[in-house]
Design a protein around this motif. Structure first.
Motif, PDB file in Angstrom:
ATOM      1  N   UNK A 122       0.911  -1.269   0.031  1.00  0.00           N
ATOM      2  CA  UNK A 122      -0.093  -0.052   0.051  1.00  0.00           C
ATOM      3  C   UNK A 122       0.890   1.201   0.150  1.00  0.00           C
ATOM      4  N   UNK A 123       1.853   1.226   0.799  1.00  0.00           N
ATOM      5  CA  UNK A 123       2.952   2.311   0.962  1.00  0.00           C
ATOM      6  C   UNK A 123       3.551   2.981  -0.257  1.00  0.00           C
ATOM      7  N   UNK A 124       4.173   1.719  -0.963  1.00  0.00           N
ATOM      8  CA  UNK A 124       4.931   1.986  -2.139  1.00  0.00           C
ATOM      9  C   UNK A 124       3.729   2.368  -3.450  1.00  0.00           C
ATOM     10  N   UNK A 125       2.736   1.679  -3.314  1.00  0.00           N
ATOM     11  CA  UNK A 125       1.823   1.818  -4.463  1.00  0.00           C
ATOM     12  C   UNK A 125       1.285   3.191  -4.571  1.00  0.00           C
ATOM     13  N   UNK A 126       0.918   3.643  -3.270  1.00  0.00           N
ATOM     14  CA  UNK A 126       0.697   4.780  -2.897  1.00  0.00           C
ATOM     15  C   UNK A 126       1.681   5.971  -3.115  1.00  0.00           C
ATOM     16  N   UNK A 127       3.097   5.813  -3.152  1.00  0.00           N
ATOM     17  CA  UNK A 127       4.217   6.483  -3.641  1.00  0.00           C
ATOM     18  C   UNK A 127       4.399   6.905  -4.902  1.00  0.00           C
ATOM     19  N   UNK A 128       4.182   5.708  -5.577  1.00  0.00           N
ATOM     20  CA  UNK A 128       4.370   5.826  -7.268  1.00  0.00           C
ATOM     21  C   UNK A 128       3.046   6.518  -7.823  1.00  0.00           C
ATOM     22  N   UNK A 129       1.783   6.075  -7.235  1.00  0.00           N
ATOM     23  CA  UNK A 129       0.673   6.842  -7.830  1.00  0.00           C
ATOM     24  C   UNK A 129       0.514   8.316  -7.263  1.00  0.00           C
ATOM     25  N   UNK A 130       0.839   8.457  -6.203  1.00  0.00           N
ATOM     26  CA  UNK A 130       1.003   9.881  -5.683  1.00  0.00           C
ATOM     27  C   UNK A 130       1.891  10.728  -6.442  1.00  0.00           C
ATOM     28  N   UNK A 131       3.104  10.096  -6.652  1.00  0.00           N
ATOM     29  CA  UNK A 131       4.148  10.912  -7.456  1.00  0.00           C
ATOM     30  C   UNK A 131       3.631  11.358  -8.871  1.00  0.00           C
ATOM     31  N   UNK A 132       2.978  10.229  -9.535  1.00  0.00           N
ATOM     32  CA  UNK A 132       2.424  10.436 -10.781  1.00  0.00           C
ATOM     33  C   UNK A 132       1.120  11.502 -10.883  1.00  0.00           C
ATOM     34  N   UNK A 133       0.352  11.316  -9.855  1.00  0.00           N
ATOM     35  CA  UNK A 133      -0.703  12.373  -9.643  1.00  0.00           C
ATOM     36  C   UNK A 133      -0.217  13.901  -9.452  1.00  0.00           C
ATOM     37  N   UNK A 134       0.807  14.090  -8.544  1.00  0.00           N
ATOM     38  CA  UNK A 134       1.252  15.161  -8.313  1.00  0.00           C
ATOM     39  C   UNK A 134       2.026  15.799  -9.704  1.00  0.00           C
ATOM     40  N   UNK A 135       2.721  14.721 -10.213  1.00  0.00           N
ATOM     41  CA  UNK A 135       3.455  15.345 -11.356  1.00  0.00           C
ATOM     42  C   UNK A 135       2.521  16.022 -12.641  1.00  0.00           C
ATOM     43  N   UNK A 136       1.371  15.372 -12.593  1.00  0.00           N
ATOM     44  CA  UNK A 136       0.204  15.897 -13.523  1.00  0.00           C
ATOM     45  C   UNK A 136      -0.299  17.294 -12.969  1.00  0.00           C
ATOM     46  N   UNK A 137      -0.447  17.461 -11.523  1.00  0.00           N
ATOM     47  CA  UNK A 137      -1.044  18.359 -11.113  1.00  0.00           C
ATOM     48  C   UNK A 137       0.023  19.613 -11.216  1.00  0.00           C
ATOM     49  N   UNK A 138       1.083  19.565 -10.980  1.00  0.00           N
ATOM     50  CA  UNK A 138       2.024  20.430 -11.172  1.00  0.00           C
ATOM     51  C   UNK A 138       2.712  20.817 -12.572  1.00  0.00           C
ATOM     52  N   UNK A 139       2.047  20.115 -13.415  1.00  0.00           N
ATOM     53  CA  UNK A 139       2.662  20.021 -14.811  1.00  0.00           C
ATOM     54  C   UNK A 139       4.313  19.755 -15.058  1.00  0.00           C
ATOM     55  N   UNK A 140       4.848  18.628 -14.332  1.00  0.00           N
ATOM     56  CA  UNK A 140       6.040  18.160 -14.423  1.00  0.00           C
ATOM     57  C   UNK A 140       6.381  17.363 -15.685  1.00  0.00           C
ATOM     58  N   UNK A 141       7.632  17.275 -15.913  1.00  0.00           N
ATOM     59  CA  UNK A 141       8.005  16.466 -16.973  1.00  0.00           C
ATOM     60  C   UNK A 141       8.221  15.102 -16.494  1.00  0.00           C
ATOM     61  N   UNK A 142       8.471  14.198 -17.294  1.00  0.00           N
ATOM     62  CA  UNK A 142       8.704  12.736 -16.834  1.00  0.00           C
ATOM     63  C   UNK A 142       9.915  12.795 -15.669  1.00  0.00           C
ATOM     64  N   UNK A 143      10.919  13.392 -16.033  1.00  0.00           N
ATOM     65  CA  UNK A 143      11.945  13.252 -14.929  1.00  0.00           C
ATOM     66  C   UNK A 143      11.726  14.108 -13.797  1.00  0.00           C
ATOM     67  N   UNK A 144      10.824  15.118 -13.672  1.00  0.00           N
ATOM     68  CA  UNK A 144      10.067  15.606 -12.409  1.00  0.00           C
ATOM     69  C   UNK A 144       9.339  14.754 -11.901  1.00  0.00           C
ATOM     70  N   UNK A 145       8.563  13.851 -12.663  1.00  0.00           N
ATOM     71  CA  UNK A 145       7.784  12.880 -11.943  1.00  0.00           C
ATOM     72  C   UNK A 145       8.429  11.667 -11.482  1.00  0.00           C
ATOM     73  N   UNK A 146       9.595  11.166 -12.130  1.00  0.00           N
ATOM     74  CA  UNK A 146      10.507  10.220 -11.445  1.00  0.00           C
ATOM     75  C   UNK A 146      10.993  10.801 -10.079  1.00  0.00           C
ATOM     76  N   UNK A 147      11.563  11.745 -10.133  1.00  0.00           N
ATOM     77  CA  UNK A 147      12.187  12.450  -9.015  1.00  0.00           C
ATOM     78  C   UNK A 147      11.159  12.623  -7.840  1.00  0.00           C
ATOM     79  N   UNK A 148      10.114  12.837  -8.188  1.00  0.00           N
ATOM     80  CA  UNK A 148       8.838  12.981  -7.087  1.00  0.00           C
ATOM     81  C   UNK A 148       8.521  11.485  -6.564  1.00  0.00           C
ATOM     82  N   UNK A 149       8.502  10.663  -7.491  1.00  0.00           N
ATOM     83  CA  UNK A 149       8.262   9.258  -7.047  1.00  0.00           C
ATOM     84  C   UNK A 149       9.272   8.511  -6.265  1.00  0.00           C
ATOM     85  N   UNK A 150      10.868   9.020  -6.389  1.00  0.00           N
ATOM     86  CA  UNK A 150      11.686   8.731  -5.606  1.00  0.00           C
ATOM     87  C   UNK A 150      11.892   9.306  -4.294  1.00  0.00           C
TER      88      UNK A 150
END
Length: 83
Positions: A28-56
């Motif tokens: 649950x925690x790691x699934x939420x981390x990856x899904x949350x990173x993806x959702x926040x990247x879309x919300x803030x308009x980040x590119x794929x690099x920003x998305x991956x950094x947020x997920x990490x």
């Protein structure tokens, strides 16, 4: 204070309980981390690099949560008992 010389043995029901809970909570925690990173990247308009950094970053927060969970679970459900 008395000390016991009895050997300590692994108490398997506690070990299995904690490992099972860790698997469930970790998924649950790691699934939420990856899904949350993806959702926040879309919300803030980040590119794929920003998305991956947020997920990490969120993944590392998940690791900290799991370490804290395992430490507390081992304290509450001891893995060893005196024979």
């Amino acid at each position: 204070m008395t000390t016991s010389t009895a050997p300590r043995r692994i108490y398997w029901p506690s070990v299995i309980t904690v490992i099972s809970a860790a698997i469930l909570i970790g998924a649950e925690v790691f699934g939420a981390a990856f899904a949350g990173g993806w959702a926040l990247a879309i919300l803030f308009g980040l590119d794929t690099t920003g998305e991956h950094i947020l997920q990490v970053v969120l993944f590392l927060a998940g690791v900290a949560i799991m370490v804290a969970f395992m430490r507390n679970a081992a304290r509450i459900e001891p893995f060893t008992r005196r024979a």
